[in-house]
Write a protein that holds these residues in place. Structure first.
Motif, short mmCIF file in Angstrom:
data_model
loop_
_atom_site.label_atom_id
_atom_site.label_comp_id
_atom_site.label_asym_id
_atom_site.label_seq_id
_atom_site.Cartn_x
_atom_site.Cartn_y
_atom_site.Cartn_z
N LEU A 220 0.82 -1.20 0.00
CA LEU A 220 0.00 0.00 0.00
C LEU A 220 0.86 1.26 0.00
CD1 LEU A 220 -2.58 -1.14 2.69
CD2 LEU A 220 -2.95 -1.02 0.22
N PRO A 221 0.39 2.34 -0.60
CA PRO A 221 1.14 3.60 -0.55
C PRO A 221 1.15 4.18 0.86
CG PRO A 221 -1.01 3.97 -1.53
CD PRO A 221 -0.87 2.48 -1.37
N LYS A 222 2.15 4.97 1.14
CA LYS A 222 2.24 5.65 2.43
C LYS A 222 1.07 6.62 2.58
CE LYS A 222 5.47 8.79 4.82
NZ LYS A 222 6.77 9.49 4.70
N PRO A 223 0.42 6.66 3.76
CA PRO A 223 -0.67 7.63 3.95
C PRO A 223 -0.19 9.06 3.71
CG PRO A 223 -0.65 6.03 5.73
CD PRO A 223 0.60 5.80 4.94
N ASP A 224 -1.00 9.84 3.01
CA ASP A 224 -0.60 11.19 2.61
C ASP A 224 -0.24 12.07 3.79
OD1 ASP A 224 -0.98 10.54 -0.04
OD2 ASP A 224 -3.02 11.34 -0.12
N LYS A 225 -0.96 11.92 4.91
CA LYS A 225 -0.81 12.84 6.03
C LYS A 225 -0.01 12.26 7.20
CE LYS A 225 -4.90 15.75 5.40
NZ LYS A 225 -6.11 16.30 6.06
N ILE A 226 0.65 11.13 7.01
CA ILE A 226 1.27 10.46 8.15
C ILE A 226 2.33 11.33 8.82
CG2 ILE A 226 2.95 9.25 6.67
CD1 ILE A 226 2.80 6.92 8.68
N ASP A 227 3.11 12.08 8.04
CA ASP A 227 4.20 12.88 8.62
C ASP A 227 3.67 14.07 9.42
OD1 ASP A 227 6.14 11.21 7.56
OD2 ASP A 227 6.23 12.32 5.68
N ILE A 228 2.44 14.46 9.15
CA ILE A 228 1.80 15.54 9.89
C ILE A 228 0.93 14.98 11.02
CG2 ILE A 228 0.17 17.48 9.74
CD1 ILE A 228 0.99 17.76 6.78
N SER A 229 0.17 13.96 10.70
CA SER A 229 -0.84 13.45 11.64
C SER A 229 -0.23 12.79 12.86
CB SER A 229 -1.76 12.46 10.92
OG SER A 229 -2.47 13.08 9.89
N VAL A 230 0.76 11.94 12.67
CA VAL A 230 1.31 11.20 13.82
C VAL A 230 1.92 12.14 14.86
CG1 VAL A 230 3.02 9.50 14.57
CG2 VAL A 230 1.57 9.02 12.59
N PRO A 231 2.82 13.08 14.48
CA PRO A 231 3.34 14.00 15.51
C PRO A 231 2.24 14.80 16.19
CG PRO A 231 4.66 14.13 13.51
CD PRO A 231 3.45 13.31 13.16
N ALA A 232 1.24 15.21 15.42
CA ALA A 232 0.14 15.99 16.01
C ALA A 232 -0.66 15.14 16.99
CB ALA A 232 -0.76 16.53 14.91
N ASN A 233 -0.95 13.92 16.61
CA ASN A 233 -1.78 13.07 17.45
C ASN A 233 -1.04 12.57 18.68
OD1 ASN A 233 -4.05 13.31 15.81
ND2 ASN A 233 -3.39 11.64 14.48
N LEU A 234 0.27 12.59 18.66
CA LEU A 234 1.02 12.23 19.87
C LEU A 234 0.87 13.28 20.96
CD1 LEU A 234 4.32 10.81 18.31
CD2 LEU A 234 2.59 9.53 19.59
N VAL A 235 0.44 14.48 20.56
CA VAL A 235 0.19 15.55 21.55
C VAL A 235 -1.27 15.99 21.49
CG1 VAL A 235 2.56 16.35 21.79
CG2 VAL A 235 1.15 17.25 19.92
N CYS A 236 -2.15 15.01 21.31
CA CYS A 236 -3.61 15.25 21.38
C CYS A 236 -4.09 16.20 20.28
CB CYS A 236 -3.96 15.81 22.75
SG CYS A 236 -5.65 15.50 23.29
N GLY A 237 -3.39 16.22 19.15
CA GLY A 237 -3.82 17.04 18.03
C GLY A 237 -3.43 18.50 18.11
N LEU A 238 -2.55 18.86 19.05
CA LEU A 238 -2.19 20.27 19.26
C LEU A 238 -0.82 20.63 18.70
CD1 LEU A 238 -3.56 20.77 22.88
CD2 LEU A 238 -4.57 21.56 20.74
N HIS A 239 -0.21 19.73 17.91
CA HIS A 239 1.09 20.01 17.33
C HIS A 239 1.01 21.23 16.40
CE1 HIS A 239 5.00 19.21 15.54
NE2 HIS A 239 4.45 19.27 14.34
N GLY A 240 1.81 22.23 16.68
CA GLY A 240 1.87 23.43 15.84
C GLY A 240 0.64 24.32 15.95
N LEU A 241 -0.21 24.07 16.92
CA LEU A 241 -1.42 24.87 17.06
C LEU A 241 -1.38 25.71 18.32
CD1 LEU A 241 -4.03 22.13 16.07
CD2 LEU A 241 -3.14 23.96 14.63
#
Length: 241
Positions: A220-241
């Protein structure tokens, strides 16, 4: 956008909400008497829609739960906490993510007179959980078990053998008529049952060795948002916000 509302006096209220880009299902469950509610796998792009529904229904949202650390979208649980006083986030203690509540096997997530039981179902990721209603009538399976499919196992601590065991030991042991609500569907299916998946799932009806071969050959292809989503979700979706 799909909104399907099931009203059941014994189970409370379930709203099934859909996010089109990542094909994610978000589930809003409420006790119809106390109005206490929980939300499962909320998505950042649809947060305003979800909170509008919470307000319209007069609900008191007390928990925002993620079934695992998602790779294809950013959770809205962190920003929801900024909008709703007292709201607490929750995710598996094995996810590596931060949250107010770190869940373990057998934990209960209460809302009014109802509750969900946490079952650890690793394999797609180490921190995958399945959330089962107290009467075993419903299971929110995240990416562990999809309708006629399952989550991929080629990244984020994925393990095909672990996923096979998780589904067979923790989900397929539930009653046949237990409703299966997955975190995603890509062709418009909304709900299945344990009995159906045990009988018809094209991957998980195979032997473990055959299942491992299937999962290892998906390419399968790599998920488009993995490089953004995983770091963000490790901090409850507040990465860079």
């Amino acid at each position: 956008m799909v909104i399907t509302r099931l009203q059941r006096s014994q189970h409370g209220q379930l709203s099934n909400l859909f996010e089109v880009e990542s094909c994610t299902y978000t589930y809003l469950l409420a006790d119809t008497n106390t109005k206490e509610a929980i939300i499962i796998d909320p998505v950042l792009e649809t947060m305003d829609r979800d909170l509008t529904l919470v307000k319209e229904l007069g609900l008191n949202l007390i928990f925002a739960v993620n079934t695992h650390c998602h790779a294809d979208h950013i959770t809205s649980s962190g920003l929801m906490k900024k909008r709703i006083a007292g709201l607490k986030s929750a995710i598996s203690k094995h996810s590596g993510a931060s949250a107010d509540i770190l869940l373990s096997e057998g934990d209960r997530i209460p809302f009014g007179k109802h509750y969900l039981i946490v079952k650890e179902t690793p394999g797609h990721t180490d921190g995958c959980t399945t959330l089962v209603s107290g009467d075993e009538s419903m299971a929110f399976t995240g990416d562990a078990l999809l309708i006629r499919g399952c989550g991929r196992t080629d990244f984020q601590q994925g393990c095909a053998k672990c996923l096979y065991d998780s589904v067979h030991d923790k989900i397929f042991t539930l009653p046949d008529d237990c409703l299966v609500y997955p975190a995603h569907d890509y062709i418009g299916q909304t709900v299945s049952t344990v009995g159906e998946e045990r009988k018809f799932n094209p991957r998980l009806t195979k032997s473990k060795d055959e299942f491992v071969d299937i999962m290892n050959s998906l390419n399968l292809p790599k998920p488009d948002k993995i490089d953004i989503s995983v770091p963000a979700n490790l901090v409850c979706g507040l990465h860079g916000l």
